[in-house]
Design an enzyme around this catalytic site. Sequence first.
Site, short mmCIF file in Angstrom:
data_model
loop_
_atom_site.label_atom_id
_atom_site.label_comp_id
_atom_site.label_asym_id
_atom_site.label_seq_id
_atom_site.Cartn_x
_atom_site.Cartn_y
_atom_site.Cartn_z
N PRO A 2 0.80 -1.22 0.00
CA PRO A 2 0.00 0.00 0.00
C PRO A 2 0.84 1.27 0.00
O PRO A 2 1.66 1.49 0.88
CB PRO A 2 -0.82 -0.11 1.29
CG PRO A 2 -0.07 -1.06 2.14
CD PRO A 2 0.65 -2.00 1.22
N GLU A 3 0.65 2.06 -1.03
CA GLU A 3 1.19 3.41 -1.06
C GLU A 3 0.00 4.36 -1.01
O GLU A 3 -1.12 3.92 -0.71
CB GLU A 3 2.08 3.61 -2.29
CG GLU A 3 3.26 2.61 -2.29
CD GLU A 3 4.20 2.76 -3.47
OE1 GLU A 3 4.30 3.84 -4.04
OE2 GLU A 3 4.86 1.74 -3.83
#
Length: 286
Positions: A2-3
């Site tokens: 997850p960014e």
Amino acid sequence: MPELPEVEVVRRGLERWVTGRSVASADVLHPRAVRRHLAGGEDFARRLTGLRFAAPLRRGKYLWLPVDDAPFAVLAHLGMSGQLLVQPGEAPDEKHLRVRLRFADELGTELRFVDQRTFGGLSLHDTGPDGLPDVIAHIARDPLDPLFDEDAFHQALRRRRTTVKRALLDQSLISGVGNIYADEALWRSRLHYDRPTATLTRPRSAELLTHIRAVMTAALDVGGTSFDSLYVNVNGESGYFDRSLDAYGREGEPCRRCGTPIRRRPWMNRSSYFCPRCQRPPRATG
DNA sequence: CCTAGAACCTGCGAGC
DNA sequence: TGCTCGCAGGTTCTAG
């Protein structure tokens, strides 16, 4: 992985499914998942009980649930493998379920923090006048924040004695960019990851920022289509990763601009993917 | 103060 | 079949 776009998708899901709900009980199933809550898991669970959540906020890869009418918030970071799931109470526990929050209402769903590798976690913190949890005061505004200071970012790049990809991953300069979107934005900008930041002209840094925003917005448009469901979900496997990456994970595959095979280089205990023709390495300086 | 690099963690797949 | 090892990488801590 997850960014920013994946975390924003989670935030939107929480906004819909958790805002306004009160905590009936909290269970910490793995102490490491609350290690940033220094007072420990029991304190975390006790203090959460009875709290009512306001709409979730996000900066970079951090998101938090402010507490109604109180100067603190539940801070979440997904790390590498974290998920926040809104599940029916009767759903079987996930293998890597770390924290469970039950709610004091009749909706029948609960919030679960699931994290295989436990790089992520939850914690409770005081918030400052700006609403920001105190422990993330050092995290810079992210490129989708309307108050992101583009000029200050450029000046910081000029001042630093470092390389451009290192700078992109430095959350105190710009937040929300991780290894994947860094490689994508550098490919779009035709910049080599080892380019010294001090050599970037103002137009070049502006162009880089434009590409960062564009690739994040594109990912958000894809991932953002799935939040309107019962399950708040993130796993880095959104459709964007299957179809749209130009550099990351494409070792040996042809560059979509020039056809040259994309290369992978070990870099900082991870990998950098780049086109050796479009993204020429900087000249070595003495 | 600044920068570089290691440590943290677990599942998976490749190679033997 | 079963073992080892490399790899995935965001953040924080330590060393220089």
